[in-house]
Scaffold this active site. Structure first.
Site, PDB file in Angstrom:
ATOM      1  N   LYS A 122       0.898  -0.783   9.674  1.00 49.05           N
ATOM      2  CA  LYS A 122       2.072  -0.140   9.089  1.00 49.05           C
ATOM      3  C   LYS A 122       1.856   1.369   8.948  1.00 49.05           C
ATOM      4  O   LYS A 122       0.726   1.864   9.008  1.00 49.05           O
ATOM      5  CB  LYS A 122       2.372  -0.737   7.709  1.00 49.05           C
ATOM      6  N   ASP A 123       2.979   2.082   8.742  1.00 52.61           N
ATOM      7  CA  ASP A 123       2.939   3.529   8.593  1.00 52.61           C
ATOM      8  C   ASP A 123       2.014   3.936   7.444  1.00 52.61           C
ATOM      9  O   ASP A 123       1.898   3.227   6.437  1.00 52.61           O
ATOM     10  CB  ASP A 123       4.335   4.067   8.299  1.00 52.61           C
ATOM     11  N   LYS A 124       1.376   5.095   7.597  1.00 54.16           N
ATOM     12  CA  LYS A 124       0.531   5.611   6.530  1.00 54.16           C
ATOM     13  C   LYS A 124       1.372   6.245   5.424  1.00 54.16           C
ATOM     14  O   LYS A 124       1.300   5.839   4.264  1.00 54.16           O
ATOM     15  CB  LYS A 124      -0.466   6.641   7.068  1.00 54.16           C
ATOM     16  N   LYS A 171       0.840  -1.191   0.000  1.00 53.57           N
ATOM     17  CA  LYS A 171       0.000   0.000   0.000  1.00 53.57           C
ATOM     18  C   LYS A 171       0.878   1.245   0.000  1.00 53.57           C
ATOM     19  O   LYS A 171       2.013   1.217   0.497  1.00 53.57           O
ATOM     20  CB  LYS A 171      -0.945   0.018   1.205  1.00 53.57           C
TER      21      LYS A 171
END
Length: 711
Positions: free
Chosen positions: A338-340, A309
């Protein structure tokens, strides 16, 4: 012990464990500057896992071996066997029996074609023999073949029985069950403790009294496939009584799993007949009692895949996938969030979605900015924390010295010194700002505190507190805060805000009072609800870590909690033992600061036996949680707590100095990353870094230690 206050951490005093100067720089100028790749329980990057790999078997075995990354020779054999099974499942057992797949399964699959090329249908029997030899050993496989040959000639009432031996691993037993059923559909396998026994299947024999052996083979292979998007058709039949007998057989033994209907059809000579068609039920009928065949047959289908993503939250990505596949978000499981603002790759597992169905949606999913690949079957869902860690590839731009630094000092020397110090000593294992909601007026930990206080109406208002700006999301939130009009807010809220829309639908239906807000929170999946509680507990842990280091520095002291075994021990499970350091331990100098852990608040953890015990009591009391049991029955939440290491250390840390080189900005479109020609290219000094961290450790916190408040 050096300290600094960081606005991103709610003015929390951050403690440093190294005395280097550090440097300035910026990260996450674009998502491509921050690449995160999950490391699975076997120590593999999930981007490298092949689609035909029996990954779930490896994960289970590694977990049983205390998560050591090496896999035994037996596991490699099992992986090879599962690879064979994934190929064999693509071939029909009979030319006469028709297994008709739905439109979604008609999609051309390049992996399927490759498998077919490797293993043509004429060699299916030989391949199965090989897989049974692999699983059972040649002598047992030969005995099974002789037993199968004699069983074909035996009547069902003759109690023939063959033991294949005992197998301790559940995944290995599952592979053997599947292999025997694929090779010999007329045999039945049962597990007695860890022993697998084989006997003639009386149901197969009974069906052979009604239809041909080829049709019986096809029908039982259809049941074993558990593919809810497929259906099975018996041969056209003009005899109504005979069709009735087939319907009765299907309903008698498999009625809870499948349903059968007759459809008119003309045969080649123009004569009208009917075809008995069988398909899986949409929903399994509930029953207090199920026989062994039902329990084995209704086992859920799980498909694992790698999700990539870009610039998207994990929960938002899950909502998008659920919408595309027509399932609910709770059907997805994953090891961590997870990190954006990053390009992140992680393993996910979806329940009751076949590989073909997911493959048919790949292009549609990619148009949403997501990529799914490495599709593979698996036997169970993922648990939060079921990963070894994450690998980070990061670009830090605009490198410069701190303003207060010596103007004569070398910038390169500052960078090299900082990295070497952190490689040697590590960093304080704080939860990063993304755990709480970076830059938000109301952070996730505040909502979590309101939930723990069981102030559910207040929690809803905090949830809808708007940020600065006049974008559609903030307009909708502002409308709710001013009017409490859930229906009107729902009309304003963008479709992609899945969590907000779920809550608004429940509020519109049940009202804005305590009961309605309870229903609203329950409308969110469990993983979303508990995320807010964990956020609050993480904030408490961060403050406790700062207090511990300020009070005792980097020394192990009496009353500390330490882990007793190796440093690779997984602390995500609250039942792992901890030891309270005694005066005798200190005299013998048994433990190091790297073994010290602090508890996350919960109902099943032990607190340190020194000044930290009183600190925890006072911190929780100040938040009105003095009598909190860390259980919220109304929201079906139980928070047992866990232990977290005080310090963390990066592994495999490498870096490259990019002095005056152009480091192009990248742009992300439909899941693809390309050079952004509209952005001015970077010509100032930059730093490229890559390293791995254990699960639940934050790269931003590691960078903060390296750069000293420079993030």
């Amino acid at each position: 012990m050096n300290e600094c206050r960081d606005n991103n951490m709610d003015s929390l005093p951050l403690s440093w464990i190294s005395d280097h100067i550090g440097f300035r720089g910026t990260i996450k100028n674009s998502a491509s500057d921050f690449v995160v790749t999950e490391i699975n329980m076997c120590g593999q990057l999930v981007s490298d896992v092949r689609a035909d790999c029996g990954q779930d078997i490896c994960s289970v075995e590694c977990e049983q071996e205390k998560f050591h990354p090496s896999c035994s020779k037996r596991l490699k054999k099992q992986e090879k066997t599962m690879k064979i099974f994934s190929r064999l499942s693509n071939f029909d057992k009979s030319e006469d029996a028709k297994v008709v797949h739905s439109e979604v399964n008609q999609t051309v699959d390049s992996n399927l074609l490759e498998s077919a090329a490797d293993c043509p249908p004429l060699q299916v029997s030989e391949t199965l023999e090989g897989s049974l030899d692999l699983l059972l050993g040649s002598s047992v496989a030969e005995a099974l073949a002789k037993f199968a040959l004699s069983a074909k000639e035996c009547r069902p009432e003759e109690e023939a029985l063959l033991s294949l031996g005992s197998f301790q691993e559940k995944s290995q037993r599952a592979a053997i069950h599947l292999a025997v059923r694929q090779k010999f559909p007329f045999l039945k396998t049962v597990t007695n403790s860890t022993e697998i026994q084989v006997r003639p299947d009386p149901q197969y024999s009974e069906l052979c009294q009604l239809v041909s052996e080829e049709e019986a083979d096809g029908f039982f292979c259809f049941l074993d496939s558990k593919d809810k998007s497929s259906k099975f058709m018996f041969q056209p039949d003009g005899n109504k009584e005979h069709r009735k007998a087939v319907h009765h057989f299907v309903s008698k033994y498999f009625g809870k799993l499948v349903e059968s209907k007759s459809f008119s059809e003309q045969d080649g000579g123009g004569h009208r007949g009917a075809v008995v068609t069988v398909r899986f039920r949409d929903k399994v009928t509930s029953s207090k009692k199920r026989n062994a065949n039902d329990c084995q047959a209704v086992q859920a289908t799980y498909t694992a895949f790698t999700l990539c993503k870009v610039n998207m939250e994990t929960l938002e990505a899950v909502a998008c996938l659920a919408s595309e596949l027509g399932v609910v978000p709770s059907d997805f499981s994953y090891a961590g969030i997870k990190d954006k603002k990053a390009i992140s790759s992680q393993t996910m597992v979806v329940k009751n979605v076949t590989i073909n169905r997911l493959k048919a949606k790949q292009l549609s999913i990619q148009s949403k900015g997501l990529k799914v690949y490495n599709l593979r079957p698996t036997s169970q869902h993922l648990r939060i924390g079921q990963l070894k860690g994450n690998h980070f590839s990061i670009i830090i731009r605009n490198i410069s010295k701190h303003q207060e630094d010596d103007p004569e000092a070398s910038l390169i020397d500052r960078v090299f010194e900082a990295i070497e110090k952190v490689k040697e000593k590590g960093f304080v294992n704080y939860y990063g700002p993304q755990r709480f909601g970076l830059g938000q007026n109301v952070q996730a930990d505040q909502i979590g505190l309101a939930l723990l206080q069981e102030k559910l109406v207040k929690a809803v208002h905090l949830f809808f507190t708007p940020e600065e700006g006049n974008d559609p999301v903030n307009k909708a939130k502002r409308h709710f805060i001013h009017t409490e009009d859930a229906k009107g807010t729902l009309a304003l809220m963008p479709e992609y805000k899945t969590r907000e829309r779920l809550v608004l639908r429940a509020l519109n239906r049940y009202g804005n009072n305590q009961e309605g807000c309870t229903r609203a929170w329950l409308s969110l999946p469990h993983s979303m609800r508990i995320l807010y509680i964990h956020s609050y507990c993480s904030k408490v842990w961060n403050k406790a870590a700062s207090f511990r280091l300020k009070t005792y520095d980097l020394k192990v002291v009496e009353g500390d909690l330490v882990v007793c075994d190796n440093l690779d021990w997984d602390l995500s499970h609250q039942n792992n033992p901890v030891h309270v350091v005694t005066a005798e331990d200190l005299e013998l100098n048994i433990y190091s600061i790297n073994q010290v852990v602090l508890p996350m608040p919960g109902n099943s953890i032990q607190y340190p036996c020194n000044k930290l015990a009183l600190w925890y009591q006072e911190a929780l009391a100040m938040d009105g949680l003095k009598a909190c049991k860390f259980r919220i029955p109304a929201l079906q939440l139980n928070i047992p707590g866990c232990y977290r290491r005080l310090l963390a250390q990066p592994q495999q840390l490498v870096f490259q100095w990019l002095e005056g080189k152009e480091v192009p900005f990248m742009k992300e479109d439909s899941g693809l990353v390309t050079v952004d020609s509209e952005q001015p290219q970077e010509t100032r000094d930059s730093l490229s870094m890559s390293f791995s961290l254990n699960s639940s450790c934050y790269a931003t916190v590691c960078l903060r230690e390296i750069m000293k408040c420079g993030v």
